[in-house]
Write a protein that holds these residues in place. Sequence first.
Motif, PDB file in Angstrom:
ATOM      1  N   ALA B  66       0.865  -1.181   0.000  1.00 56.83           N
ATOM      2  CA  ALA B  66       0.000   0.000   0.000  1.00 56.83           C
ATOM      3  C   ALA B  66       0.897   1.225   0.000  1.00 56.83           C
ATOM      4  N   GLY B  68       0.893   5.625   0.269  1.00 50.09           N
ATOM      5  CA  GLY B  68       0.217   6.914   0.415  1.00 50.09           C
ATOM      6  C   GLY B  68       0.891   7.905  -0.505  1.00 50.09           C
ATOM      7  N   THR B  71       6.301   9.343   1.098  1.00 49.16           N
ATOM      8  CA  THR B  71       7.305  10.160   1.786  1.00 49.16           C
ATOM      9  C   THR B  71       8.083   9.363   2.837  1.00 49.16           C
ATOM     10  N   SER B 132       6.245  16.306   7.480  1.00 45.45           N
ATOM     11  CA  SER B 132       5.751  16.050   6.124  1.00 45.45           C
ATOM     12  C   SER B 132       4.238  16.275   6.035  1.00 45.45           C
ATOM     13  N   THR B 137       0.075  11.146   3.952  1.00 44.28           N
ATOM     14  CA  THR B 137      -1.333  10.785   4.100  1.00 44.28           C
ATOM     15  C   THR B 137      -1.609  10.178   5.481  1.00 44.28           C
ATOM     16  N   ASN B 141       0.561   7.715   7.820  1.00 44.77           N
ATOM     17  CA  ASN B 141       0.780   8.085   9.232  1.00 44.77           C
ATOM     18  C   ASN B 141       0.377   6.937  10.156  1.00 44.77           C
ATOM     19  N   SER B 146       3.149   7.814  12.919  1.00 45.48           N
ATOM     20  CA  SER B 146       3.968   9.011  12.748  1.00 45.48           C
ATOM     21  C   SER B 146       3.889   9.948  13.942  1.00 45.48           C
TER      22      SER B 146
HETATM   23  C1  LIG Z   1      10.723  16.010   4.526  1.00 45.58           C
HETATM   24  C2  LIG Z   1      10.138  14.899   5.330  1.00 45.58           C
HETATM   25  C3  LIG Z   1       9.871  15.108   6.671  1.00 45.58           C
HETATM   26  C4  LIG Z   1       9.305  14.090   7.439  1.00 45.58           C
HETATM   27  N1  LIG Z   1       9.024  14.350   8.745  1.00 45.58           N
HETATM   28  C5  LIG Z   1       8.435  13.396   9.476  1.00 45.58           C
HETATM   29  C6  LIG Z   1       8.099  13.655  10.833  1.00 45.58           C
HETATM   30  O1  LIG Z   1       8.304  14.733  11.362  1.00 45.58           O
HETATM   31  N2  LIG Z   1       7.519  12.660  11.537  1.00 45.58           N
HETATM   32  C7  LIG Z   1       7.244  11.447  10.978  1.00 45.58           C
HETATM   33  O2  LIG Z   1       6.698  10.600  11.670  1.00 45.58           O
HETATM   34  N3  LIG Z   1       7.565  11.169   9.715  1.00 45.58           N
HETATM   35  C8  LIG Z   1       8.141  12.119   8.948  1.00 45.58           C
HETATM   36  N4  LIG Z   1       8.477  11.846   7.659  1.00 45.58           N
HETATM   37  C9  LIG Z   1       8.245  10.486   7.131  1.00 45.58           C
HETATM   38  C10 LIG Z   1       6.890  10.266   6.411  1.00 45.58           C
HETATM   39  O3  LIG Z   1       6.391  11.475   5.920  1.00 45.58           O
HETATM   40  C11 LIG Z   1       5.854   9.674   7.335  1.00 45.58           C
HETATM   41  O4  LIG Z   1       6.282   8.400   7.744  1.00 45.58           O
HETATM   42  C12 LIG Z   1       4.460   9.531   6.697  1.00 45.58           C
HETATM   43  O5  LIG Z   1       3.568   8.991   7.637  1.00 45.58           O
HETATM   44  C13 LIG Z   1       4.408   8.704   5.450  1.00 45.58           C
HETATM   45  O6  LIG Z   1       3.168   8.949   4.814  1.00 45.58           O
HETATM   46  P1  LIG Z   1       2.941   8.648   3.266  1.00 45.58           P
HETATM   47  O7  LIG Z   1       1.532   8.938   2.963  1.00 45.58           O
HETATM   48  O8  LIG Z   1       3.954   9.341   2.456  1.00 45.58           O
HETATM   49  O9  LIG Z   1       3.169   7.104   3.263  1.00 45.58           O
HETATM   50  P2  LIG Z   1       4.075   6.217   2.299  1.00 45.58           P
HETATM   51  O10 LIG Z   1       5.491   6.634   2.316  1.00 45.58           O
HETATM   52  O11 LIG Z   1       3.418   6.102   0.982  1.00 45.58           O
HETATM   53  O12 LIG Z   1       3.938   4.848   3.066  1.00 45.58           O
HETATM   54  C14 LIG Z   1       4.488   4.677   4.349  1.00 45.58           C
HETATM   55  C15 LIG Z   1       4.144   3.292   4.868  1.00 45.58           C
HETATM   56  O13 LIG Z   1       2.750   3.195   5.052  1.00 45.58           O
HETATM   57  C16 LIG Z   1       2.202   2.105   4.347  1.00 45.58           C
HETATM   58  N5  LIG Z   1       0.852   2.528   3.977  1.00 45.58           N
HETATM   59  C17 LIG Z   1       0.478   3.654   3.361  1.00 45.58           C
HETATM   60  N6  LIG Z   1      -0.841   3.722   3.251  1.00 45.58           N
HETATM   61  C18 LIG Z   1      -1.346   2.607   3.832  1.00 45.58           C
HETATM   62  C19 LIG Z   1      -2.641   2.082   4.047  1.00 45.58           C
HETATM   63  N7  LIG Z   1      -3.742   2.725   3.661  1.00 45.58           N
HETATM   64  N8  LIG Z   1      -2.764   0.893   4.681  1.00 45.58           N
HETATM   65  C20 LIG Z   1      -1.689   0.217   5.089  1.00 45.58           C
HETATM   66  N9  LIG Z   1      -0.440   0.664   4.931  1.00 45.58           N
HETATM   67  C21 LIG Z   1      -0.266   1.845   4.297  1.00 45.58           C
HETATM   68  C22 LIG Z   1       3.173   1.870   3.234  1.00 45.58           C
HETATM   69  O14 LIG Z   1       3.101   0.555   2.760  1.00 45.58           O
HETATM   70  C23 LIG Z   1       4.476   2.177   3.905  1.00 45.58           C
HETATM   71  O15 LIG Z   1       4.904   1.064   4.655  1.00 45.58           O
HETATM   72  C24 LIG Z   1       9.038  12.838   6.850  1.00 45.58           C
HETATM   73  C25 LIG Z   1       9.300  12.632   5.510  1.00 45.58           C
HETATM   74  C26 LIG Z   1       9.852  13.632   4.746  1.00 45.58           C
HETATM   75  C27 LIG Z   1      10.128  13.374   3.314  1.00 45.58           C
END
Ligand SMILES: Cc1cc2nc3c(=O)[nH]c(=O)nc-3n(C[C@H](O)[C@H](O)[C@H](O)COP(=O)(O)OP(=O)(O)OC[C@H]3O[C@@H](n4cnc5c(N)ncnc54)[C@H](O)[C@@H]3O)c2cc1C
Lengths: 348, 467
Positions: B66, B68, B71, B132, B137, B141, B146
């Motif tokens: 999956a 989002g 990030t 982020s 998403t 999170n 997160s």
């Molecule tokens: C500049 C930057 C700053 C950041 N700062 C922080 C911060 O302060 N704190 C923090 O915690 N993180 C931070 N992050 C990391 C990241 O943004 C978080 O972990 C965020 O929750 C990921 O969300 P995403 O939607 O991009 O998920 P993705 O990267 O697309 O996926 C993350 C994980 O979630 C799983 N997933 C996604 N959607 C689902 C779903 N519906 N069901 C089951 N599994 C799913 C994916 O398989 C993957 O394992 C940062 C990243 C960047 C690039």
Amino acid sequence: MAEVRPTSLLEVQEAVRLHPRLRPKGAGTKPALSAPREGEVVLDLSGLRGLLQYEPEEFVFTAYAGTPVKEVEEVLRAHGQYLPFHPPLAGRGATLGGTVAAGLSGPMRERFGGLRDFLLGVRFVDGEGRVVRGGGQVVKNAAGFPFHRLMVGSLGAFGVMVELSFKVFPSPRATQTLRLTYGNLAEALAAMERLRVLPLDLLALDLIPPATLEIRLGGFPESLGKRLKRLQEILQKEGEVLAEDEAHWEGVRNLRFLEEAPIWVKVPSTPAWVPKLEDLPLGPRRYLAGGELLYAGMEAKGLASLRQAGIPHLVLKGAGDALFPHPPEAFFRQLKLALDPRSRFPLG
Amino acid sequence: MGFLEELRALFPPGRLLSKGAELAPYESDALTAYRKRPLAVVLPERKEEVVEAVRLCYRHGVPFVARGSGTSLSGGSLPVEGGLVIALNRMNRILRLDPKAKIAVVEPGVVNLEVSRQAAPFGLYYAPDPSSQPISTIGGNVAFNSGGAHCLKYGMTAGHVLALEVVTPTGEVVRLGGESLEGVGPDLHGFFVGTEGLLGVTLEITLRLLPRPEAYHTLLAAYGSLEAAGNAVSQVIRSGLLPGAMEIMDRLAIEAAEAAVKAGYPPAEALLIVELEGPKEEVEEEAKLLAQVIEESGALEVRIAQSEAERQAIWKGRKAAFSAVGRLSPDYIVQDGVVPRSRLGEALKEIGRLSQEYGLRVANVFHAGDGNLHPLVLYDGKKPRELERAEELAGEILRLCVRLGGSLTGEHGIGVEKKAYMPEMFAPEDLLAMERVKEALDPKGLANRGKVLPEGVVDPCLEGAHG
Ligand SMILES: Cc1cc2nc3c(=O)[nH]c(=O)nc-3n(C[C@H](O)[C@H](O)[C@H](O)COP(=O)(O)OP(=O)(O)OC[C@H]3O[C@@H](n4cnc5c(N)ncnc54)[C@H](O)[C@@H]3O)c2cc1C
Ligand SMILES: Cc1cc2nc3c(=O)[nH]c(=O)nc-3n(C[C@H](O)[C@H](O)[C@H](O)COP(=O)(O)OP(=O)(O)OC[C@H]3O[C@@H](n4cnc5c(N)ncnc54)[C@H](O)[C@@H]3O)c2cc1C
């Protein structure tokens, strides 16, 4: 009745491997959850007590699961700290393990959240006698599967908790309580709903049917008076002020208001559900945390009415079948199989 | 019918991607050092489509991930070679926002910040605020549990999720949790949060909302050393204050932030940001105590935000720090370990030593309130062996965190990046319990295969038998 009283982790493992059906017990106080059923051996955890680690500056402590909440709170108090979810029944001997397994929070959960927000880690013995650790001993941690959160409300279904780590906070320096009585339930409920969405940082916000609100404020003594005044202005009501309120809230968290009732029940609630719950034949009761949590005392017909209405609840005292409904099969069953494949523990 | 044909019957063209160029954007997440080519990507718009896709995968034994917004900094949303990517960005509706109940029911692809934006007119907000948050998403999170700058006081995502609808890897749909803050029975939704997509795909999430704090008091203090800033954090905690956030940046991070967004930070070896929040009368009293503590901590310069604009200016530099570091170095690794707060000084000193030893610069930005370090290891990928050295150094930092009693990750997850380090933090029995849970819920090992759990954990019961 067969009973084992381990005093070490090894003895817990041994007991688990030895007995096909076990019922863990903390303070040994409570028939509904900790009384053994046919064929079960009681695993009395009161011999596993004591604080293992506490660093006030970290806001974290680790203790054996059989440690009475009260004992921990005394140590915390000496450092100006407390367990913000205000575990119920501390005054009656509740242990950390029993509190987690039953999933209980008290009136002050309103301010910072419930038990699930303050449990950081666990070490438990699973149904095969293996020691498993989940979570950790720091306030922020995202590593591995969070087994500690699985323990909250588990009634011991996945294993015997041996050690638990919690987050704590600095206690409010002073507290005051405002009690207001309204003409009817609808008015009291409307006032409560209004307060819920305002940024007032209330320590507790309770509704006592038919029409009383109790609101607890905590903070710097210098600011409390002003905040209380503002609250009275918002509500356009003076109410009654309890300045020495500690004993009062200890009574509430020890569920003293349920004393006379034969059956004690915890019901997850929301303000919108209150009118519906108020239509049922329940006994003494109080809605905690802005209407999110009901502790009610009742007789058999009250319990039957809850079941009939399909309202989820947990019986703490006085009846055989404690949990309604059973956890969702599709997820629960597999977890149970993974951690307790021989169904040694409750909720089999 | 084969797997792809069946997918085609389910998803119209444009929502099923399988050609090289279409797949390229999904080959990695924010940890770009890792890339894998999936077989296909689907873009569901309704939960039924997700469920059908998962059931197809189960029937054909095809692994799926999956995704989002991608990030993830730990390779969590990296595809499995030859597997399916279920990209959830288009499922981005807030289904219900009930201000009276203080809840929001959302689809997994809703962007974090959008929840607070929609809740703002009611005086409410969604507390977890990863840096982020403008793009990540809620589904991501939830998978990663997160965090952000406010975890000490408000906890992580897990505390703000009241219910989940999930499709398990075998294609069963379950509802976990409810609409109340309280529940009865095992906290199954609490357990699901943080399992990094290994136990199923989230279809719908019920979030709790909080009233927006009435008043803020934001203070910026400059120090002559990183150690002095770290000590100030301890002094604040000892005074009995509970700030909403406490953040530290070191000289390298300050310079980077200044170059990028001109936050107007004073030049210093370390900056500490402390933010108090709550009812205005309370914050006023707390601010007096804070002023006294900071004065005694030997701060060289102290600034207090006098307006919302000044408050935002202070935060702007901190929030830009990660990306700003890109100006100092062509490449960098963002690390995410945790140490007990009282051992921050020790950890930072050791990180400094390691930086010298490896000959690589490390910028430090961290959530000091909860011991969550974010060392940024700077390197140049074009120079021979520098990436490897940077990874080794990052690994040493993780080991250090575990040794000091902390954790491998505060918020970014284990993903693929850190799974090799899991045995440093967990005993074989702990990892086996995780594996048994994974196996029970996902017998074919399809959901986010290859993440979190390290390969080759030895069953301690069998170890003796092997001699
Ligand atoms: C500049 C930057 C700053 C950041 N700062 C922080 C911060 O302060 N704190 C923090 O915690 N993180 C931070 N992050 C990391 C990241 O943004 C978080 O972990 C965020 O929750 C990921 O969300 P995403 O939607 O991009 O998920 P993705 O990267 O697309 O996926 C993350 C994980 O979630 C799983 N997933 C996604 N959607 C689902 C779903 N519906 N069901 C089951 N599994 C799913 C994916 O398989 C993957 O394992 C940062 C990243 C960047 C690039
Ligand atoms: C005088 C007195 C009167 C009380 N009256 C009653 C009463 O009549 N009825 C009543 O229901 N409550 C009563 N209580 C309440 C009880 O103390 C609280 O509900 C408390 O939260 C339970 O804690 P405990 O340690 O006693 O747990 P127990 O009641 O012993 O156990 C609660 C649940 O936790 C499980 N459990 C306990 N420890 C562990 C562990 N380490 N690992 C896994 N599972 C564990 C048990 O199997 C059980 O499911 C009373 C307490 C006292 C002392």
